[in-house]
Design an enzyme around this catalytic site. Structure first.
Site, PDB file in Angstrom:
ATOM      1  N   LYS A 129       0.805  -1.223   0.000  1.00 54.24           N
ATOM      2  CA  LYS A 129       0.000   0.000   0.000  1.00 54.24           C
ATOM      3  C   LYS A 129       0.836   1.270   0.000  1.00 54.24           C
ATOM      4  CE  LYS A 129      -4.158  -2.133   1.585  1.00 54.24           C
ATOM      5  NZ  LYS A 129      -5.513  -1.817   1.426  1.00 54.24           N
ATOM      6  N   LYS A 172      -5.177  -8.729  -6.389  1.00 57.08           N
ATOM      7  CA  LYS A 172      -6.357  -8.972  -5.551  1.00 57.08           C
ATOM      8  C   LYS A 172      -7.488  -8.003  -5.888  1.00 57.08           C
ATOM      9  CE  LYS A 172      -6.716  -7.482  -1.178  1.00 57.08           C
ATOM     10  NZ  LYS A 172      -8.053  -7.225  -0.631  1.00 57.08           N
ATOM     11  N   LYS A 190     -11.601  -3.247  -2.639  1.00 58.82           N
ATOM     12  CA  LYS A 190     -12.622  -2.203  -2.676  1.00 58.82           C
ATOM     13  C   LYS A 190     -12.029  -0.818  -2.834  1.00 58.82           C
ATOM     14  CE  LYS A 190     -13.548  -3.020   2.119  1.00 58.82           C
ATOM     15  NZ  LYS A 190     -12.341  -2.664   2.876  1.00 58.82           N
TER      16      LYS A 190
HETATM   17  P1  ATP Z   1      -8.759  -2.350   0.971  1.00 59.94           P
HETATM   18  O1  ATP Z   1      -8.494  -2.259  -0.484  1.00 59.94           O
HETATM   19  O2  ATP Z   1      -9.196  -1.061   1.575  1.00 59.94           O
HETATM   20  O3  ATP Z   1      -7.657  -3.003   1.762  1.00 59.94           O
HETATM   21  P2  ATP Z   1     -10.153  -4.860   0.955  1.00 59.94           P
HETATM   22  O4  ATP Z   1     -11.118  -5.139  -0.139  1.00 59.94           O
HETATM   23  O5  ATP Z   1      -8.816  -5.498   0.915  1.00 59.94           O
HETATM   24  O6  ATP Z   1     -10.039  -3.287   1.082  1.00 59.94           O
HETATM   25  P3  ATP Z   1     -10.369  -5.275   3.812  1.00 59.94           P
HETATM   26  O7  ATP Z   1     -11.281  -4.425   4.630  1.00 59.94           O
HETATM   27  O8  ATP Z   1      -8.905  -4.987   3.824  1.00 59.94           O
HETATM   28  O9  ATP Z   1     -10.901  -5.237   2.290  1.00 59.94           O
HETATM   29  O10 ATP Z   1     -10.591  -6.786   4.191  1.00 59.94           O
HETATM   30  C1  ATP Z   1     -11.810  -7.283   4.691  1.00 59.94           C
HETATM   31  C2  ATP Z   1     -11.816  -8.786   4.618  1.00 59.94           C
HETATM   32  O11 ATP Z   1     -12.027  -9.179   3.257  1.00 59.94           O
HETATM   33  C3  ATP Z   1     -10.515  -9.441   5.042  1.00 59.94           C
HETATM   34  O12 ATP Z   1     -10.847 -10.627   5.742  1.00 59.94           O
HETATM   35  C4  ATP Z   1      -9.826  -9.761   3.751  1.00 59.94           C
HETATM   36  O13 ATP Z   1      -8.960 -10.857   3.881  1.00 59.94           O
HETATM   37  C5  ATP Z   1     -11.023 -10.100   2.861  1.00 59.94           C
HETATM   38  N1  ATP Z   1     -10.736  -9.820   1.455  1.00 59.94           N
HETATM   39  C6  ATP Z   1     -10.491  -8.609   0.912  1.00 59.94           C
HETATM   40  N2  ATP Z   1     -10.298  -8.698  -0.407  1.00 59.94           N
HETATM   41  C7  ATP Z   1     -10.433 -10.022  -0.709  1.00 59.94           C
HETATM   42  C8  ATP Z   1     -10.342 -10.758  -1.932  1.00 59.94           C
HETATM   43  N3  ATP Z   1     -10.084 -10.173  -3.082  1.00 59.94           N
HETATM   44  N4  ATP Z   1     -10.528 -12.093  -1.885  1.00 59.94           N
HETATM   45  C9  ATP Z   1     -10.804 -12.716  -0.716  1.00 59.94           C
HETATM   46  N5  ATP Z   1     -10.897 -12.077   0.466  1.00 59.94           N
HETATM   47  C10 ATP Z   1     -10.721 -10.744   0.476  1.00 59.94           C
HETATM   48 MG    MG Z   2      -7.313  -5.014   2.475  1.00 60.91          MG
END
Ligand code: ATP
Ligand code: MG
Length: 328
Positions: free
Chosen positions: A111, A194, A197
């Site tokens: 990040k 990955k 969001k």
């Molecule tokens: P950001 O981009 O802000 O980090 P994020 O989509 O990675 O957002 P998080 O809030 O960091 O979301 O993670 C929330 C949960 O969702 C965690 O348990 C993380 O492991 C899971 N997660 C996030 N993205 C994925 C993905 N692409 N596939 C599977 N699990 C995911």
């Molecule tokens: Mg994340």
């Protein structure tokens, strides 16, 4: 009953990755664990958020949790910032963490890549410690999470061990629980990255509240390869494999069943079946989401949760303060 804790931060609109990798697990596991699932709004502050949008996303996540099947009788659903003790314990743990170990966190490296020191918040560097606090304050036994967060749960274990060695047995060591399939859903446009969001373009990201029509377009234009065989091979066929994981997760099928089903299918046909599965899932979830928002029941659920979590956290923080010698 063993305790489960997990959360999602409101840094963007929730994605299919968040559902398959996280929320789906919480719903399944609430049958077996005393569960605590929260909206990690303090974690969102590691990057700038428009305050109005942040507020809206917090409400959306709460409604999505409920719409996905989290049951307030089994899962204590709460908003992190409404409980002041998490940040309180985090400071104590920060003072027992080292720059070296936090510098090794791959989420931090990813990040902060390409940004200079003036553009990276200190919070981005220390948030794994706040996450450790979120977990350890509840004596959580298990933390269901995607593979991207596994290293942070390991850090929580290390911090707990260090604290216990210094001050006497205080924290339980949590175990990460990573789903075998769906641990990582990839971006549809760049299937080696990955699905996130907080992605800037969102072109390869399916949001849980986006229209089925728009989601269908994204699936139909997902990046694949040119050999026209629908088989699971994440190394050589990341795009097709990602679509297969999405399909099997939403349809509750095994990979073998899906491969057999699509053995004679062209990519266009396969994609349109994946799109059907995603659209059906989204429409059903969104219908429940609207019902929950209209029911107005969320504030009552949160009030009840807050009473419960505050009691647990206050006791733990008092124990910690006593052990480290602060206070009168
Ligand atoms: P950001 O981009 O802000 O980090 P994020 O989509 O990675 O957002 P998080 O809030 O960091 O979301 O993670 C929330 C949960 O969702 C965690 O348990 C993380 O492991 C899971 N997660 C996030 N993205 C994925 C993905 N692409 N596939 C599977 N699990 C995911
Ligand atoms: Mg994340």
């Amino acid at each position: 009953m063993k305790r489960l804790l997990s959360g999602i931060k409101p840094t963007g609109d929730l994605t299919l990755g968040n559902y398959i990798g996280a929320i789906r697990q919480f719903v399944e596991m609430q049958k077996k664990y005393e569960s605590f699932v929260f909206v990690a709004d303090l974690h969102a502050l590691t990057i700038y958020n428009d305050p109005k949008e942040l507020k809206k996303r917090i409400h959306d996540i709460l409604a999505i949790y409920l719409a996905s099947g989290l049951d307030p009788k089994k899962t204590t659903i709460f908003v992190q910032s409404e409980n002041l003790y998490h940040a309180n314990l985090s400071w104590v743990l920060e003072c027992n963490s080292y720059m070296g170990e936090l510098s090794r966190m791959t989420q931090f490296k990813d990040k902060s890549k390409g940004k200079n020191g003036e553009a990276i918040s200190c919070g981005l560097f220390t948030y794994p410690v706040l996450m450790a606090s979120d977990i350890l304050i509840y004596d959580a036994d298990v933390v269901p999470t995607g593979i991207d967060q596994k290293q942070h749960v390991e850090l929580a274990r290390n911090l707990a061990t260090r604290f216990n060695n210094r001050y006497g047995e205080t924290f339980k060591l949590p175990e990460p629980i990573i789903p075998e399939e769906g641990a990582k859903i990839y971006d549809l446009q760049n299937p080696t990255k990955k699905m996130s969001k907080s992605d800037e373009t969102g072109k390869g990201v399916i949001m849980l509240l986006e229209s089925a029509e728009s989601a269908r377009k994204k699936i139909m234009s997902a990046v694949t390869d040119s050999d026209n065989k629908v088989i699971y091979d994440p190394i050589n066929k990341p795009g097709i494999s990602n679509l297969l994981v999405i399909y099997t997760s939403l349809k509750n099928k095994t990979m073998k069943e899906a491969e057999e089903e699509f053995a004679n299918s062209k990519y266009g046909e396969f994609k349109s079946k994946v799109a059907d599965a995603v659209c059906e899932f989204l429409e059903d979830l969104q219908k429940k989401y609207r019902e929950i928002v209209e029911s107005g029941e969320i504030p009552r659920i949160l009030d009840e949760s807050n009473e419960k979590v505050e009691k647990i956290c206050k006791k733990k923080v008092q124990e910690v303060f006593e052990k480290i010698g602060v206070g009168r």
